[in-house]
Design an enzyme around this catalytic site. Structure first.
Site, short mmCIF file in Angstrom:
data_model
loop_
_atom_site.label_atom_id
_atom_site.label_comp_id
_atom_site.label_asym_id
_atom_site.label_seq_id
_atom_site.Cartn_x
_atom_site.Cartn_y
_atom_site.Cartn_z
N HIS A 225 -82.44 -38.43 -52.52
CA HIS A 225 -83.75 -38.80 -52.94
C HIS A 225 -84.44 -37.60 -53.49
CE1 HIS A 225 -87.11 -41.50 -53.05
NE2 HIS A 225 -87.48 -41.55 -51.87
N HIS A 265 -79.19 -42.70 -61.33
CA HIS A 265 -80.25 -43.28 -60.72
C HIS A 265 -79.91 -44.86 -60.33
CE1 HIS A 265 -84.26 -45.03 -59.99
NE2 HIS A 265 -84.65 -43.65 -59.91
N ASP A 317 -86.16 -35.78 -61.10
CA ASP A 317 -85.99 -34.29 -60.26
C ASP A 317 -85.49 -33.14 -61.13
OD1 ASP A 317 -87.00 -35.26 -57.74
OD2 ASP A 317 -85.12 -36.25 -57.59
N1 COA Z 1 -73.39 -36.78 -60.03
C1 COA Z 1 -72.01 -37.23 -60.10
N2 COA Z 1 -71.62 -38.58 -60.10
C2 COA Z 1 -72.44 -39.46 -60.02
C3 COA Z 1 -73.96 -39.15 -60.02
C4 COA Z 1 -74.27 -37.97 -59.98
N3 COA Z 1 -75.68 -37.36 -59.75
N4 COA Z 1 -74.85 -40.21 -59.78
C5 COA Z 1 -73.89 -41.22 -59.81
N5 COA Z 1 -72.75 -40.63 -60.12
C6 COA Z 1 -71.43 -41.54 -60.10
C7 COA Z 1 -70.92 -41.92 -58.78
O1 COA Z 1 -70.00 -41.15 -58.28
C8 COA Z 1 -70.39 -43.33 -59.12
O2 COA Z 1 -69.02 -43.19 -59.62
P1 COA Z 1 -67.82 -44.37 -59.39
O3 COA Z 1 -68.40 -45.40 -59.77
O4 COA Z 1 -66.70 -43.42 -60.14
O5 COA Z 1 -67.92 -44.18 -57.87
C9 COA Z 1 -71.31 -43.93 -59.95
O6 COA Z 1 -71.88 -42.82 -60.84
C10 COA Z 1 -72.26 -44.90 -59.50
O7 COA Z 1 -73.17 -43.99 -58.68
P2 COA Z 1 -73.55 -44.63 -57.09
O8 COA Z 1 -73.75 -43.67 -56.30
O9 COA Z 1 -72.88 -45.81 -56.78
O10 COA Z 1 -75.02 -45.06 -57.49
P3 COA Z 1 -76.17 -45.04 -56.55
O11 COA Z 1 -77.06 -46.26 -57.41
O12 COA Z 1 -75.55 -45.54 -55.21
O13 COA Z 1 -76.75 -43.65 -56.52
C11 COA Z 1 -78.08 -41.89 -56.62
C12 COA Z 1 -77.88 -43.28 -57.03
C13 COA Z 1 -79.64 -41.40 -57.23
C14 COA Z 1 -78.15 -41.67 -55.28
C15 COA Z 1 -76.96 -40.96 -57.52
O14 COA Z 1 -77.28 -41.20 -58.78
C16 COA Z 1 -77.01 -39.58 -57.11
O15 COA Z 1 -76.40 -39.19 -56.05
N6 COA Z 1 -77.62 -38.47 -57.81
C17 COA Z 1 -77.75 -37.08 -57.41
C18 COA Z 1 -79.10 -37.11 -56.56
C19 COA Z 1 -80.37 -37.21 -57.02
O16 COA Z 1 -80.56 -36.75 -58.37
N7 COA Z 1 -81.13 -38.03 -56.50
C20 COA Z 1 -82.59 -38.30 -57.07
C21 COA Z 1 -82.39 -39.61 -57.55
S1 COA Z 1 -84.27 -39.79 -58.43
#
Ligand code: COA
Length: 380
Positions: A225, A265, A317
């Protein structure tokens, strides 16, 4: 054995709609964001953070008189109570700034003149107090851990400029103040994200504003987050030079489960509109600081990520990190700055939740054993 009665589970509450809200609309398919119906582009271009605070707490943009009144209220709520100063002073210098902010937010309740007042006016007063105090807490902690005295707020300065002044001890130039002001506008609200949802869950038990906001700070801290912005700058520094980007990304993505901070996201399937605006700031602030390296590297990473087999867009971010870094703000205050802004959105959601409350209590699908034979302690 497959459980034929297993319910459909929405892991991470993905796709679940749990309430109506007037506060914020995100259209993740086209990359649009609105606070109370106003587009983020208009708010970022034309509004101060204080106008957005009014919008979030009252549901409409202020006229000049209403804005002046809000500024008066925020000004009157400035000045750290001694108990909160003591919390900051007594924190070890090695403590994590978000831990200090969370503890100080909780300690603010102890110095509220009417802690049990949970009327509409009481909630509003607490919201104003928290919004006014968060920049002071972050700045006082920042200076204290450097062995410097906290700086008292300057009544002549607006919220963003005063925050920079309390951090650095110098009044910021117009450009720096405007950049911080805009960053605060962009981070102020984002619907039912993890920290806001945390605040609403706490508020829905009819607990108080301080408890809700303290919990929200804890949720924001996580690297998935608000904690991501600190990770972004660490990565940029680690990559070091534009020429290293491709091999660095290939290396990292070779590890299963790797997450690149500042990308991806839950809601946006296209570019986060806040990232688009912050990207311009990152470029401008870099040019003014005489170093475009961090912006150029960020831009190159964005392009490289879109060329990957599974393309990912930057989120809020990503470009805030290089912007803050070039404003000479150290990475450990990046997430606290997010909280300094988001506290207004959290407070708005606590108010909305309690105005039409329903306890938030989902169900779980139990997958353990049942009716296990009980053994007394000396037989286990
Ligand atoms: N880096 C690498 N892979 C990522 C990614 C990232 N930043 N964000 C998403 N993915 C990939 C996941 O590995 C997943 O791949 P898969 O389907 O092969 O398993 C797919 O994209 C979907 O991701 P998921 O984690 O299921 O989506 P989510 O909605 O649960 O997660 C976040 C959203 C924001 C937690 C995720 O994008 C993330 O971890 N981002 C990095 C942290 C970040 O920048 N957070 C700030 C958000 S405003």
């Amino acid at each position: 054995m497959a459980d034929a009665d297993a319910p459909q589970i929405a892991y991470g509450l993905q796709g679940v709609v749990i309430d109506d809200t007037h506060i914020c609309k995100i259209d993740g398919e086209v990359g649009k964001l609105y606070y109370y119906g106003y587009s983020i582009e208009d708010l970022a271009e034309h509004c101060s953070y204080e106008e957005v605070v009014y919008l979030l707490l009252k549901g409409e943009l202020p006229n000049a008189e209403q804005l002046a009144q809000l500024k008066k209220e925020l000004g009157a709520a400035r000045g750290l109570p001694y108990g909160v100063r003591d919390v900051i002073k007594s924190a070890p210098k090695t403590s994590i700034p978000m831990d200090v902010l969370r503890t100080a937010a909780s300690a603010l309740a102890l110095t509220d003149p009417a802690p049990a007042d949970n009327t509409e006016q009481g909630r509003y007063n607490k919201a104003i107090r928290l919004i006014a105090q968060f920049p002071e807490i972050v700045a006082a902690d920042y200076r204290t851990r450097r062995g410097q005295e906290p700086i008292a707020p300057d009544p002549e300065l607006g919220h963003a400029a005063n925050f920079l002044y309390m951090l650095h001890g110098e009044k910021p130039g117009d450009q720096a103040a405007r950049t911080m002001d805009c960053a605060l506008v962009l981070h102020a609200e984002h619907s039912f994200n993890a920290s806001t949802f945390t605040a609403r869950v706490i508020a829905a038990t009819l607990s108080d504003m301080y408890s809700s906001i303290t919990g929200a700070v804890g949720a924001l801290k996580g690297p998935l987050h608000g904690g991501a912005n600190e990770g972004v700058i660490k990565n940029l520094i680690d990559i070091g030079e534009p020429a290293n980007i491709k091999s660095w990304l290939d290396d990292k993505f070779a590890t299963k489960g790797f997450r690149l901070m500042g990308f991806g996201h839950r809601v946006y399937k296209v570019l986060d509109p806040r990232a688009r605006i912050l990207k311009k700031f990152s470029e401008r602030v870099g040019a003014e600081a005489g170093t475009t390296k961090w912006f150029e590297m960020s831009d190159a990473i964005e392009k490289a990520m879109l060329e990957r087999e599974k393309p990912l867009y930057p989120n809020v971010d990503f470009y805030s990190a290089s912007t803050y870094y070039m404003m000479e703000l150290p990475p450990e205050v990046f997430t606290p700055i997010f909280a300094v802004s988001r506290v207004a959105g959290w407070a708005a959601h606590v108010i909305e939740q309690q105005a039409n409350n329903k306890l938030i209590r989902p169900k779980a699908h139990y997958i353990g054993e049942l009716d296990k034979p009980f053994k007394p302690i000396d037989e286990r």
